[in-house]
Design an enzyme around this catalytic site. Structure first.
Site, short mmCIF file in Angstrom:
data_model
loop_
_atom_site.label_atom_id
_atom_site.label_comp_id
_atom_site.label_asym_id
_atom_site.label_seq_id
_atom_site.Cartn_x
_atom_site.Cartn_y
_atom_site.Cartn_z
N ASN A 129 0.86 -1.18 0.00
CA ASN A 129 0.00 0.00 0.00
C ASN A 129 0.90 1.23 0.00
OD1 ASN A 129 -1.82 2.04 0.51
ND2 ASN A 129 -2.38 1.35 2.57
N LYS A 170 0.09 4.28 -0.32
CA LYS A 170 -0.57 5.45 0.27
C LYS A 170 -0.36 6.69 -0.62
CE LYS A 170 -0.24 3.29 4.73
NZ LYS A 170 -0.16 3.41 6.18
N HIS A 173 -9.72 1.45 5.00
CA HIS A 173 -8.45 1.64 5.69
C HIS A 173 -8.64 2.65 6.83
CE1 HIS A 173 -4.31 2.66 6.56
NE2 HIS A 173 -3.96 1.57 5.91
N GLU A 220 -6.90 4.98 7.91
CA GLU A 220 -6.58 6.38 7.61
C GLU A 220 -7.76 7.09 6.96
OE1 GLU A 220 -2.94 5.56 5.54
OE2 GLU A 220 -1.98 5.08 7.45
N GLU A 257 -5.75 -4.82 10.88
CA GLU A 257 -4.75 -3.78 11.08
C GLU A 257 -5.05 -3.00 12.36
OE1 GLU A 257 -2.60 -2.62 7.23
OE2 GLU A 257 -4.38 -1.38 7.37
N GLY A 278 2.28 2.17 10.92
CA GLY A 278 3.28 3.22 10.79
C GLY A 278 4.00 3.58 12.08
N SER A 314 3.09 -2.12 10.58
CA SER A 314 4.54 -2.17 10.83
C SER A 314 5.17 -3.51 10.44
CB SER A 314 4.86 -1.83 12.29
OG SER A 314 4.47 -0.50 12.57
P1 PGA Z 1 2.63 0.24 7.76
O1 PGA Z 1 1.17 0.50 7.13
O2 PGA Z 1 3.14 -1.04 7.18
O3 PGA Z 1 3.43 1.43 7.35
O4 PGA Z 1 2.45 0.14 9.24
C1 PGA Z 1 0.28 -0.55 6.93
C2 PGA Z 1 -1.01 -0.03 6.36
O5 PGA Z 1 -1.41 1.10 6.67
O6 PGA Z 1 -1.66 -0.73 5.58
#
Ligand code: PGA
Length: 259
Positions: free
Chosen positions: A11, A13, A96, A98, A172, A178, A218
């Site tokens: 992803n 982003k 997601h 976010e 998640e 992140g 992560s």
């Molecule tokens: P990350 O993000 O691997 O940077 O923690 C995962 C995600 O948001 O799908």
């Protein structure tokens, strides 16, 4: 015997400021991905790069980071399932955290997106997960149960669900995204077991058993192996570590060997 491939989704982003950067990364990832036959690799670039990348890297599957619920009309700024299908996109990430947090996406909106995407034949990666506050209050299960029941309301009868891989659930935990603080493979696996139980209730025991559950938050090349040996985890949704061709290439290799 048929090998069940692990699913690794990158992803990207809203990273990578130019198509040039995106193309460079995709080309480098492709070098690793095309040699690996036992892993299913999906790249989810920003919408503006999808069409051009599609023609460049046909060996990996293309995914979108979101999708709207109508196929066409006056919906400024939105991208429809039909547009994605016509651009040879196979997967859509929906819900997601976010988007839930920054754009106010509700479970009702997410449900509309899931239904529209499935109806049009896109494979859905539905993201669910609890916040740190909810985790501390021991609400993980109730939050996940609520998200699953609302996000998957009325999808039980969709014929596409009977095809393999139409629906994947990405667990998640919001606090792990992140942050460099991933959930442990053991805990993620036990949550995945709980998700499976709920899927069997919401859909049917038969459908519930066949749906892939992946972990995200992560994930990197050092910890991916731990998740992939867990019985209930079929792959990973990777954010930060999907932006480095070397690290992501290592992840793909480990997943290929874990199949
Ligand atoms: P990350 O993000 O691997 O940077 O923690 C995962 C995600 O948001 O799908």
């Amino acid at each position: 015997m048929k090998i069940i491939k692990k699913l690794i989704v990158g992803n990207w982003k809203m990273q990578l400021q130019s198509y040039k950067e995106a193309e460079k990364l995709a080309a480098a990832i492709l070098k690793s991905a095309q040699k690996l036959k036992n892993v299913e690799t999906v790249l989810c670039p920003p919408f503006v790069y999808i069409q051009a990348l599609r023609s460049r890297v046909y060996e990996v599957k293309m995914g979108a980071q979101d999708v709207f619920w109508e196929d066409k009309g006056a919906f400024t700024g939105e991208i429809s399932p039909a547009m994605l299908k016509n651009s040879k996109v196979k997967y859509a990430i929906i819900g997601h955290s976010e988007r839930r947090r920054h754009l106010g996406e509700t479970d009702e909106m997410i449900n509309k997106k899931v239904r529209a995407a499935l109806k049009s034949g896109l494979n859905v990666i539905l993201c669910i997960g609890e916040t740190l506050k909810e985790r501390k209050r021991k609400q993980t299960k109730s939050v996940l149960r609520r998200q699953l029941h609302k996000d998957l309301a009325d999808v039980r009868h969709y014929s596409l669900l009977h095809t393999p891989y139409a629906l994947t659930i990405a667990y998640e935990p919001v606090w792990a995204i992140g942050s460099g603080l991933p959930e442990t493979p053991q805990n993620a696996d036990s949550v995945a077991g709980f998700i499976r139980q709920e899927l069997c209730k919401i859909l049917s025991p038969k459908l519930g058993k066949g749906i892939r559950i992946i972990y995200g938050g992560s994930v990197n090349s050092k910890n991916i192996g731990g998740y992939l040996v867990m019985p209930s985890i079929s792959g990973a949704l990777v954010g930060g570590a999907s932006l480095g061709a070397r690290d992501f290439g290592k992840i793909l290799k480990i997943a290929n060997n874990a199949a």
